[in-house]
Design a protein around this motif. Structure first.
Motif, short mmCIF file in Angstrom:
data_model
loop_
_atom_site.label_atom_id
_atom_site.label_comp_id
_atom_site.label_asym_id
_atom_site.label_seq_id
_atom_site.Cartn_x
_atom_site.Cartn_y
_atom_site.Cartn_z
N LEU A 20 32.81 13.86 67.43
CA LEU A 20 33.35 14.66 67.82
C LEU A 20 32.79 14.64 69.57
CD1 LEU A 20 32.54 17.14 64.86
CD2 LEU A 20 34.68 16.80 65.88
N TRP A 21 31.80 14.84 69.68
CA TRP A 21 31.06 14.47 71.13
C TRP A 21 31.98 14.13 72.06
CZ3 TRP A 21 29.04 11.97 74.61
CH2 TRP A 21 28.63 11.68 75.54
N LEU A 22 32.46 12.78 71.63
CA LEU A 22 32.64 11.56 72.73
C LEU A 22 34.50 12.05 72.72
CD1 LEU A 22 32.44 8.45 71.38
CD2 LEU A 22 32.00 9.18 72.97
N VAL A 23 34.92 13.21 71.65
CA VAL A 23 36.59 14.03 72.08
C VAL A 23 36.50 14.56 72.47
CG1 VAL A 23 38.82 14.39 70.70
CG2 VAL A 23 37.59 12.14 70.45
N PHE A 24 35.41 15.81 72.03
CA PHE A 24 36.01 17.19 72.45
C PHE A 24 34.88 17.98 73.35
CE2 PHE A 24 38.31 16.68 67.67
CZ PHE A 24 38.95 17.22 68.29
N THR A 25 33.71 17.13 73.20
CA THR A 25 33.58 17.64 74.73
C THR A 25 34.57 17.66 75.94
OG1 THR A 25 30.83 17.39 75.48
CG2 THR A 25 32.62 15.44 75.08
N PHE A 26 34.56 17.03 76.19
CA PHE A 26 35.59 17.36 77.04
C PHE A 26 36.84 18.99 77.92
CE2 PHE A 26 34.95 12.72 76.98
CZ PHE A 26 34.45 12.57 78.34
N TYR A 27 36.48 19.64 76.76
CA TYR A 27 37.94 20.26 75.84
C TYR A 27 36.96 21.90 76.33
CZ TYR A 27 41.40 17.57 75.34
OH TYR A 27 42.23 16.13 74.98
N ILE A 69 41.86 15.37 56.40
CA ILE A 69 40.75 16.36 56.26
C ILE A 69 40.34 16.94 57.60
CG2 ILE A 69 38.27 17.27 55.35
CD1 ILE A 69 38.56 15.34 52.48
N VAL A 70 39.99 16.00 58.16
CA VAL A 70 39.12 16.31 59.24
C VAL A 70 40.54 16.70 60.32
CG1 VAL A 70 36.81 14.80 59.47
CG2 VAL A 70 38.44 14.09 60.62
N PHE A 71 41.88 16.56 60.26
CA PHE A 71 42.24 16.53 61.29
C PHE A 71 42.38 18.35 60.57
CE2 PHE A 71 46.28 17.08 62.23
CZ PHE A 71 47.32 16.60 63.47
N LEU A 72 43.01 17.81 59.15
CA LEU A 72 44.05 19.76 59.32
C LEU A 72 42.81 20.70 59.13
CD1 LEU A 72 45.87 18.98 55.42
CD2 LEU A 72 46.49 19.31 58.13
N SER A 73 41.56 20.41 59.12
CA SER A 73 40.45 21.27 59.16
C SER A 73 40.10 22.09 61.08
CB SER A 73 39.43 20.76 59.15
OG SER A 73 38.52 21.02 57.63
N GLY A 87 47.29 18.81 75.02
CA GLY A 87 45.92 17.78 75.09
C GLY A 87 44.69 18.20 73.63
N ILE A 88 45.12 19.26 73.16
CA ILE A 88 44.23 19.09 72.33
C ILE A 88 44.48 18.17 70.90
CG2 ILE A 88 43.28 20.68 70.39
CD1 ILE A 88 41.59 20.89 72.54
N LEU A 89 46.13 18.56 70.58
CA LEU A 89 46.67 17.61 69.83
C LEU A 89 46.68 15.79 69.28
CD1 LEU A 89 50.18 19.54 68.89
CD2 LEU A 89 47.83 19.31 67.51
N ALA A 90 46.99 15.80 70.49
CA ALA A 90 46.37 13.86 71.37
C ALA A 90 44.20 14.32 70.77
CB ALA A 90 46.48 14.10 72.79
#
Length: 127
Positions: A20-27, A69-73, A87-90
């Protein structure tokens, strides 16, 4: 046995936080949110995927269930709170792909020995 289950949850949680940190911290997501979301996803996927799906369909399909599960959540949560863009979908696809690949290893080396009460190569039948 409780210690082994807590160990499995800790490993899954640390893995979730890292991805999560690697992917979403930039958002612009806060670390607190990522830590809490990782804990919730770890507990949910432990119950659904690791103890139900893994028993019936094996390792790789259970890892795919984790990714779904994590994608849909995250998709539902973002749809309700902030909205979605390309960008968020990617990022969601990257997140779920990393979860699938990491969960395959977690199931193989952490979850199976915890569930079976042993270790070693006894997990090899759950490819």
């Amino acid at each position: 046995m409780l210690v082994k289950v807590l160990y499995a949850v800790l490993i899954k949680w640390l893995f979730q936080i890292t991805v999560l940190w690697l992917v979403f911290t930039f958002y612009g997501f806060s670390l607190f949110f990522l830590v809490m979301f990782g804990l919730i996803m770890s507990l949910i996927t432990l119950g659904i995927s690791d103890y139900v799906a893994f028993s019936f369909i094996g390792n790789l399909p259970a890892a795919i269930v984790d990714g779904i599960i994590v994608f849909l959540s995250m998709l539902i949560w973002l749809s309700l709170t902030t909205g979605l863009d390309f960008g968020i979908l990617a990022a969601l696809l990257l997140y779920s792909s990393l979860v699938i690949s990491g969960e395959w290893f977690i199931h193989r080396y952490v979850i199976y020995p915890v569930r079976r009460g042993g270790g070693g190569d006894r997990h090899a039948g759950y490819e």
